[in-house]
Motif scaffolding. Structure first.
Motif: not given
Length: 358
Positions: A215-218, A238-245
């Motif tokens: 998800p952070t690969d840009v 639905t908004v969600s996150e994992a360790t701030g991502i």
């Protein structure tokens, strides 16, 4: 001087020979029987209805006029059969079989077209490239319908692929390489290959270095994955996150008996509520927001438009946390009662809280 030629045993005209035309004609007749040889078929006996010039290969067990002539060439001429013994390697066209036959010294059999071990067209083939073609283009076309080019391999661990080269050095390869998934590989030097795309044979999903890895690969020019990138299909949800991502949608909206809320993927949350307060008492009056905050939000108050008459002064109200262990439940403290001209016991306030949900 010898009497006959070495291979076809054609009779030679001798010095001082009389009736030279007989010898000459005999030689021409033999040439006519065996040159550009074509036979009607292979037979053990004549049919009795042959036309002049009919030719057969005699097979056994021969009978009738062919008796004892097995393996020889029989030609009907001048109302009689002439027989010629073939030599090893003679080839004839069998009109009945529609194929070539060859005499191997013992008998006649279908001529083997052979399976060449290699073939080079305008270039040389070798033990690895057994078929080699040098041409500006190659055409594979249909014969009345479609056309397939098939590349087969022995097992899943092997490769069935197309390799594209530059000056005999590989630069791209596509096919089922070392497995049964279809992949495309590229190389800058012909030695090290990078798997750009892989298509899973069972699910048809795509992976590889040309696809977004997380998800952070840009990374520039990578193909976006549906589960990592945002589109009209997953922008709201639905908004969600994992360790701030962020791992869910970008925006989430909701409402319940306590009001409305909006959550954003970056952690921002805004809650709004419409509450009634008793302007005749200074007791704490409880309320709750529609969604929990991770920490104390900033709360602002405003009067509702449907309570315009002498509302209680906003400066006389403050919002404080009321229930230990939660950031959803709050209380209003009325520091002073409403003005005397207010004939209502209640005032309606709008509360807006801005903070974070994680």
């Amino acid at each position: 001087m010898t009497q006959n030629s070495i291979h076809l045993s054609l009779p030679f005209i001798q010095n001082g020979q009389a009736q030279k035309h007989v010898t000459h004609n005999e030689a021409l007749a033999l040439l006519d029987r065996v040159v550009q040889l074509s036979v009607l078929g292979q037979a053990t006996a004549p049919t009795g209805a042959e036309a002049e010039g009919a030719r057969y290969v005699v097979t056994g067990p021969a009978t009738g006029d062919f008796l004892g002539q097995e393996g020889k060439l029989a030609q009907y001429e001048g109302g009689a059969w002439s027989f010629t013994s073939p030599q090893t390697g003679w080839i004839a066209w069998d009109e009945q079989l529609g194929t070539q036959i060859v005499y191997d010294g013992m008998g006649w059999s279908a001529a083997s077209t052979g399976t060449p071990s290699s073939l080079g067209i305008n270039t040389s083939a070798d033990t690895v490239n057994r078929f080699a073609l040098s041409s500006q283009a190659a055409l594979f076309t249909h014969e009345g319908g479609g056309h397939q080019i098939k590349v087969n391999k022995a097992s899943a661990a092997e490769s069935a692929s197309l390799l594209f080269q530059s000056n005999w050095s590989g630069r791209a390869e596509m096919g089922i390489i070392g497995g049964d998934d279809f992949s495309i590989k590229v190389s800058a030097d012909g030695a090290s290959f990078v798997e750009a795309l892989r298509f899973d044979g069972a699910s048809a999903t795509v992976s590889g270095q040309s696809v977004q890895q997380s998800p952070t690969d840009v990374s520039a020019a990578r193909l976006a994955r549906a589960d990592y990138a945002y589109s009209p299909g997953n922008l709201l949800g639905t908004v969600s996150e994992a360790t701030g991502i962020p791992t869910g949608a970008v925006i989430e909206r909701g409402s319940n008996a306590n009001g409305e809320y909006v959550r954003f993927a970056d952690g921002t949350q805004i809650c709004t509520a419409k509450v009634l307060i008793d302007v005749t008492t200074t007791n704490l009056q409880s309320f709750a927001f529609a969604a929990d905050f991770a920490a104390d939000p900033a709360v602002s108050l405003s009067h509702a438009a449907d309570f315009p008459n002498d509302p209680v002064r906003l400066s006389n109200i403050r919002a404080i946390r009321g229930v230990a262990g939660t950031d959803q439940h709050w209380r209003l403290a009325l520091l002073a009662t409403g003005v005397a001209s207010d004939t209502s016991d209640d005032d309606c306030l709008y509360l807006t809280a801005t903070g974070r949900w994680f």
